[in-house]
Design a protein around this motif. Structure first.
Motif, mmCIF file in Angstrom:
data_model
loop_
_atom_site.group_PDB
_atom_site.id
_atom_site.type_symbol
_atom_site.label_atom_id
_atom_site.label_comp_id
_atom_site.label_asym_id
_atom_site.label_seq_id
_atom_site.Cartn_x
_atom_site.Cartn_y
_atom_site.Cartn_z
ATOM 1 N N ARG A 182 -3.602 13.490 -5.514
ATOM 2 C CA ARG A 182 -5.034 13.702 -5.255
ATOM 3 C C ARG A 182 -5.357 13.553 -3.765
ATOM 4 N NH1 ARG A 182 -6.017 12.124 -10.576
ATOM 5 N NH2 ARG A 182 -5.712 9.937 -10.077
ATOM 6 N N ILE A 197 -12.605 14.487 -0.749
ATOM 7 C CA ILE A 197 -12.242 13.479 -1.749
ATOM 8 C C ILE A 197 -12.978 13.758 -3.055
ATOM 9 C CG2 ILE A 197 -12.461 11.016 -2.327
ATOM 10 C CD1 ILE A 197 -11.995 10.484 0.748
ATOM 11 N N GLN A 227 -0.055 10.302 -9.153
ATOM 12 C CA GLN A 227 -1.246 11.159 -9.241
ATOM 13 C C GLN A 227 -2.236 10.825 -8.122
ATOM 14 O OE1 GLN A 227 -2.878 11.328 -13.205
ATOM 15 N NE2 GLN A 227 -0.894 11.794 -14.099
ATOM 16 N N GLU A 228 -2.285 9.561 -7.737
ATOM 17 C CA GLU A 228 -3.168 9.188 -6.623
ATOM 18 C C GLU A 228 -2.710 9.880 -5.332
ATOM 19 O OE1 GLU A 228 -3.241 5.000 -5.719
ATOM 20 O OE2 GLU A 228 -4.946 5.216 -4.366
ATOM 21 N N ARG A 273 -0.601 16.527 13.326
ATOM 22 C CA ARG A 273 -0.932 15.297 12.600
ATOM 23 C C ARG A 273 -1.673 15.640 11.318
ATOM 24 N NH1 ARG A 273 -0.644 10.361 13.647
ATOM 25 N NH2 ARG A 273 -2.618 9.622 12.848
ATOM 26 N N PRO A 274 -1.275 15.007 10.201
ATOM 27 C CA PRO A 274 -1.998 15.283 8.952
ATOM 28 C C PRO A 274 -3.483 14.960 9.118
ATOM 29 C CG PRO A 274 -0.048 13.939 8.532
ATOM 30 C CD PRO A 274 -0.199 14.034 10.022
ATOM 31 N N ARG A 275 -4.324 15.854 8.596
ATOM 32 C CA ARG A 275 -5.771 15.656 8.727
ATOM 33 C C ARG A 275 -6.254 14.506 7.847
ATOM 34 N NH1 ARG A 275 -7.190 21.547 6.812
ATOM 35 N NH2 ARG A 275 -5.298 21.842 8.053
ATOM 36 N N LEU A 276 -7.379 13.941 8.239
ATOM 37 C CA LEU A 276 -8.030 12.933 7.393
ATOM 38 C C LEU A 276 -8.731 13.662 6.249
ATOM 39 C CD1 LEU A 276 -10.012 10.523 9.740
ATOM 40 C CD2 LEU A 276 -8.182 9.947 8.176
ATOM 41 N N PRO A 277 -8.586 13.171 5.035
ATOM 42 C CA PRO A 277 -9.396 13.771 3.969
ATOM 43 C C PRO A 277 -10.875 13.515 4.268
ATOM 44 C CG PRO A 277 -7.712 12.307 3.065
ATOM 45 C CD PRO A 277 -7.747 12.073 4.548
ATOM 46 N N SER A 278 -11.688 14.566 4.249
ATOM 47 C CA SER A 278 -13.127 14.357 4.435
ATOM 48 C C SER A 278 -13.703 13.793 3.140
ATOM 49 C CB SER A 278 -13.815 15.669 4.784
ATOM 50 O OG SER A 278 -13.897 16.473 3.631
ATOM 51 N N LYS A 306 0.839 -1.182 0.000
ATOM 52 C CA LYS A 306 0.000 0.000 0.000
ATOM 53 C C LYS A 306 0.879 1.238 0.000
ATOM 54 C CE LYS A 306 -4.156 1.473 1.989
ATOM 55 N NZ LYS A 306 -4.871 1.867 3.103
#
Lengths: 390, 250
Positions: free
Chosen positions: B73, B192, B69-70, B183-188, B32
């Protein structure tokens, strides 16, 4: 993460991104607290604003109402991840999204949609769904809650609803009632009822041994007077609440796989680390057989939900297909949870481990949103054309 | 304020690695990938600076094959405004060759701040950021645990062994980011969806000659199980003896 069949490769980048975000949220925010919440019989209400800012409520509804506008596979993956945490947390999101936001979206007026959906997406308004009654569970057509329209167009509701998730927490209830004394199921309509309306009371149902981290309440409505525009104008007959249940059951088919994955991962890890007779118990054939059976059933459930999601996104999914997936996957998850609990030996009865919590939760999931038996009869009717309910 | 963040797509460090058949790289099958850990902190630092400022633009830049690119994004879904993919089929082991490509992209971009992770979590060279600063002729602060901007100047805090130092520097500048920042935020989920509509520019690049080559990669030796030599105080002399003669740690 359990992905023995490389199903990730059948997901889009966006679907994986959604799954990964909710996965990390559950790891960081749900798993550390949920065992205590369960033991204390308390819904983790602090999570609601965080779940809202993540965007899980009504995530498959359009962006114009403040929702994320995701496809149904992404929505299913959200449910899977939430129930990997706890069925009670997933139930909260299912009720908010599929049973309250969805009927307002599908049967509501433009004004109802604008009033409620953005604030429900942001978690400012919490909803509950009142269909089941004390004497009418599997047979909702028999309900006795009645709404009578007054000469000024307003409505007065009387009746009682039971087993209502979020009932005591909710600001607003979508209540299903027969109308104007007509006892036929075709007279059933939906009403959006603020829970602070005089005559509306919610009582926590005590003594649950399942879904303990979830609010389950009884609603009593005694001469509850609501405005004429509280009715969901496009609701028509019993099929309207049943359409909501199809949405929620779709999410449950995914969610139960998440609970099974959590139990399997716990059991697999335990089997590799717990040493007995001088070697890890995972080296014994009996435990390997257990794990192999669990994994096989989980993979089947994963493939079932993914294809069901693709059918839903294509607009061809039928309620009977949802019945098959809900029936199979929840039953599968109850079996997996029980086997995981057994593999964990004495430790398996502790709240420190998740399997017994999931096992007890899944008994509710097995029974709600159409019992396992009712879905069996739905399938029986789909196969034979003969209705076993009558 | 214009901020650029150079990010690397790297294997999730919780993965169990296998060495690929060539003996010089990891087997990517089933691995991953995500934004390299420190680069994620750098993205978070950039987003917080922009939010504090109220205006500005965060551009994320990554060098590599199409798969990056992923990763770009993902940064867009966290809240970055636009992305640049510097497209090449092979990223060399030579940090200077990488720094040259990134510096060429950063030059003329008009960026006030150019952020990097303190190091890439996989290669751990800690070189690309400082080398890019050198090539661009701008100040460089490495391993910042806090970062602020006021009146056209930057301030950064660095955690040292037993002390901390606070530095000030003019902009534009390069800063490499340590994990203390946030801490890096979670993508909402909305983030996305929004990321799909944000600009992602693809620029084919030529990476110069690499003067450093990986010739071999190997896994650390398997750890062997422990050994119980006895119980209670009686076991101590034998334990000390073995630690001296066998393990040779005393």
């Amino acid at each position: 993460m359990t992905d023995f069949y490389g199903i990730d490769s059948a997901l889009s980048e966006e679907e994986r991104a959604v799954r990964d975000s909710v996965h990390r949220f559950v790891d960081e925010r749900v798993l550390p607290i949920i065992g205590d919440c369960y033991v204390e019989g308390r819904f983790p209400r602090d999570l609601v604003p965080e779940l809202a800012s993540l965007g899980v409520f009504g995530a498959n509804l359009p962006e114009e109402y403040g929702c994320a506008g995701l496809n149904n596979v992404s929505y299913g993956l959200i449910m899977q991840e939430l129930e990997r945490g706890d069925s009670g947390v997933r139930s909260f999101a299912s009720v908010q999204g599929a049973l309250v936001m969805y009927p307002i979206f599908a049967f509501g007026s433009d004004e109802q949609k604008r009033t409620y959906l953005p604030k429900m997406a942001s978690g400012e308004i919490i909803g509950c769904f009142g269909l089941t009654e004390p004497d009418y569970g599997s047979n909702p057509a028999g309900m006795i809650t009645m709404a009578r329209q007054q000469s000024d167009g307003s409505w007065v509701l009387n009746g009682a609803k039971m087993w209502i998730t979020n009932g005591s927490t909710a600001h607003v209830a979508v209540v299903w009632a027969k109308t104007n004394g007509d006892k036929d199921e075709r007279s059933i309509r939906g009403f959006v009822v603020p829970t602070n309306t005089p005559g509306f009371t919610a009582r926590d149902q005590k003594g649950k041994l399942s879904l303990r981290a979830s609010d389950t309440s009884e609603l009593v409505m005694q001469d509850v007077h609501v405005a004429g525009d509280a009715i969901l104008p496009k609701s028509a007959g019993l099929k309207s609440p049943l359409m909501c249940l199809t949405q929620a059951r779709y999410g449950i088919a995914w969610g139960s796989v998440g609970a099974a994955m959590a139990c399997f991962e716990e059991a697999a890890s335990y089997a590799c680390n717990r040493v007995m007779f001088g070697k890890p118990i995972g080296a014994f054939q009996l435990q390997q057989a257990r794990l192999a059976e669990m994994l096989t059933e989980i993979v089947k459930g994963q493939l079932l939900t993914l294809h069901l999601g693709r059918l839903k996104d294509a607009g061809t999914m039928t309620p009977q297909q949802v019945s098959l997936a809900k029936r199979n996957n929840v039953s599968m998850a109850t079996d997996v949870a029980r086997e995981a609990r057994r593999l964990l030996g004495a430790n398996g009865i502790l709240a420190e481990y998740a399997s017994m919590r999931h096992m007890a939760n899944l008994e509710s999931v097995y029974t709600y949103e159409g019992t396992h038996d009712v879905h069996t009869l739905v399938l029986g009717q789909a196969i034979t054309g003969l209705n076993a309910f009558q | 304020m214009k901020i650029a963040v150079c990010i690397k797509r790297a294997a999730d460090m919780e993965t169990r690695f296998k060495i690929a058949a060539d003996g010089r790289s990891i087997d990517e099958a089933g691995v991953k990938f995500d934004i390299a850990d420190f680069d994620g902190f750098a993205v978070e630092a950039a987003l917080q600076l922009k939010e504090k400022d109220g205006t500005g633009e965060v551009t994320v830049i990554s060098l590599g094959k199409d798969a990056v690119q992923e990763t770009l994004r993902k940064a867009l879904s966290m809240g970055a405004d636009k992305a640049v993919h510097l497209k090449t089929d092979a990223v060399p082991a030579d940090a200077l060759a990488i720094a040259r490509v990134l510096a060429a992209e950063l030059e003329g971009g008009g960026y006030d701040l150019m952020l990097f992770g303190r190091m890439a979590i996989d290669a751990a060279n800690q070189s690309v950021g400082p080398m890019a600063a050198e090539l661009l002729g701008v100040p460089c602060v490495s391993a910042a645990s806090q970062l602020g901007v006021a009146g056209g100047r930057g301030t950064a805090r660095r955690e040292l062994e037993g002390a901390a130092e606070v530095l000030e520097f003019p902009l534009p500048a390069v800063v490499t980011i340590d994990e203390g920042i946030a801490r890096p935020r979670l993508p909402s989920l909305k983030g996305i969806m929004a990321a799909k509509k944000k600009p992602l520019e693809v620029k084919p690049v030529q990476v110069g000659e690499s003067r450093v080559t990986v010739i071999k990669m190997e896994l650390p030796p398997e750890r062997t199980g422990g050994r119980i030599i006895g119980e209670g105080p009686d076991a101590v002399p034998e334990l000390v003896r073995l630690l001296q003669t066998e393990a040779k740690v005393l």
